[in-house]
Design a protein around this motif. Structure first.
Motif, PDB file in Angstrom:
ATOM      1  N   LEU A 179      -9.679  -0.009   2.335  1.00 28.44           N
ATOM      2  CA  LEU A 179      -8.974   1.178   1.863  1.00 28.44           C
ATOM      3  C   LEU A 179      -9.948   2.209   1.299  1.00 28.44           C
ATOM      4  N   ILE A 227       0.883  -1.159   0.000  1.00 29.16           N
ATOM      5  CA  ILE A 227       0.000   0.000   0.000  1.00 29.16           C
ATOM      6  C   ILE A 227       0.922   1.210   0.000  1.00 29.16           C
ATOM      7  N   ILE A 248      -3.337   3.242   8.258  1.00 32.11           N
ATOM      8  CA  ILE A 248      -3.301   2.185   7.241  1.00 32.11           C
ATOM      9  C   ILE A 248      -2.961   0.842   7.869  1.00 32.11           C
ATOM     10  N   ILE A 293      -3.663   6.980  -3.228  1.00 33.00           N
ATOM     11  CA  ILE A 293      -2.991   5.819  -2.649  1.00 33.00           C
ATOM     12  C   ILE A 293      -3.194   4.639  -3.592  1.00 33.00           C
ATOM     13  N   TYR A 326       2.832   0.470   3.713  1.00 29.80           N
ATOM     14  CA  TYR A 326       2.690  -0.833   4.370  1.00 29.80           C
ATOM     15  C   TYR A 326       2.992  -1.918   3.345  1.00 29.80           C
ATOM     16  N   THR A 350       6.190   3.759   0.004  1.00 31.01           N
ATOM     17  CA  THR A 350       5.527   2.657   0.702  1.00 31.01           C
ATOM     18  C   THR A 350       4.975   3.097   2.052  1.00 31.01           C
ATOM     19  N   ARG A 390      -6.456   2.034  -7.232  1.00 36.28           N
ATOM     20  CA  ARG A 390      -6.081   3.348  -6.701  1.00 36.28           C
ATOM     21  C   ARG A 390      -7.260   3.935  -5.946  1.00 36.28           C
ATOM     22  N   LEU A 395      -5.498  -2.547   8.219  1.00 39.81           N
ATOM     23  CA  LEU A 395      -5.219  -3.714   7.374  1.00 39.81           C
ATOM     24  C   LEU A 395      -4.522  -4.862   8.096  1.00 39.81           C
ATOM     25  N   ILE A 423      -9.482  -6.054   1.610  1.00 42.04           N
ATOM     26  CA  ILE A 423      -8.439  -5.025   1.672  1.00 42.04           C
ATOM     27  C   ILE A 423      -8.848  -3.819   0.841  1.00 42.04           C
ATOM     28  N   LYS A 424      -9.324  -4.058  -0.369  1.00 38.40           N
ATOM     29  CA  LYS A 424      -9.755  -2.960  -1.233  1.00 38.40           C
ATOM     30  C   LYS A 424     -10.949  -2.217  -0.627  1.00 38.40           C
ATOM     31  N   LEU A 462      -2.670   0.362  -4.459  1.00 43.27           N
ATOM     32  CA  LEU A 462      -2.506  -0.992  -3.939  1.00 43.27           C
ATOM     33  C   LEU A 462      -1.819  -1.794  -5.032  1.00 43.27           C
ATOM     34  N   CYS A 469       7.029  -1.980  -6.695  1.00 37.86           N
ATOM     35  CA  CYS A 469       5.601  -2.121  -7.026  1.00 37.86           C
ATOM     36  C   CYS A 469       5.524  -2.485  -8.499  1.00 37.86           C
TER      37      CYS A 469
END
Length: 202
Positions: free
Chosen positions: A61, A8, A103, A178, A45, A43, A195, A107, A57-58, A180, A189
């Motif tokens: 966020l 993330i 964050i 942010i 996390y 970054t 996003r 998570l 998770i999505k 993912l 990444c």
């Protein structure tokens, strides 16, 4: 249980992306930032998550970021380097510290106590505080150990780079997005999953 390393991260605006990509190309390290295979990022996390929790998770966020106000990220005056990495650093002020805490707090339960194999392999080299973070959050640079930075490249043979030759403009910016990502080698990444935009009040 199938799992993936997820990252993330803060997504810089175009002017910062362009500066980071230009510097990365000049360095000619193990990877070159390009916004296709290697995304410039800061970054927040990075840890191992069960694949089955990706949707959660999505959702998490999206829920928390849409009500979080944009804030300034202040760049340090010069690039830094350690263990072969070359990166631009940012000040660890209350804004970014509180944001990372939020964050991680949201998570971490979805991690279900998983730890990246890379961390398990080298945990004996970590400090007691780093070990505590890895066990509790799955990420050694949590809380007081957080070091916000934008990695430009890495040299696998720990090549010594003359950082004075790297000319970078002021990389400060307002955090508005942010991302993912699926994490790759060296904390890169590699694939963008989603996003999320922050609330537009500074």
């Amino acid at each position: 249980m199938k799992s993936k390393t997820l990252i993330i991260a803060i997504c810089p605006p175009k002017n910062i992306l362009d500066s980071a990509i230009e510097a990365s190309k000049k360095l000619r390290g193990d990877f070159v930032l390009d916004c296709k295979n290697f995304f410039p990022h800061i970054t927040l996390y990075m840890t191992e998550f069960p694949e089955k929790n990706l949707t959660k998770i999505k959702s998490s966020l999206k829920k928390y970021l849409r009500s979080y106000k944009v804030f300034k990220l202040i760049a340090a005056q010069k690039p830094d380097g350690k263990r072969g990495y070359v990166y631009a650093t940012y000040l660890l002020d209350k804004n970014i510290s509180d944001f990372q805490d939020m964050i991680v707090e949201q998570l971490n339960p979805l991690r279900e106590n998983l730890i990246r194999q890379k961390d398990l392999n080298r945990i004996e080299t970590y400090t007691p505080e780093e070990i505590k973070n890895v066990k509790k959050y799955g990420y050694r640079m949590s809380g007081k150990l957080y070091n916000p930075h934008l990695t430009l490249t890495k040299f696998s043979e720990n090549k010594i780079v003359d950082l004075k030759k790297i000319m970078l403009p002021d990389l400060s910016f307002t955090v508005r997005e942010i991302g993912l990502y699926y994490g790759g080698e060296s904390g890169t990444c590699n694939d963008e999953i989603a996003r999320f935009k922050l609330k537009k009040i500074l």
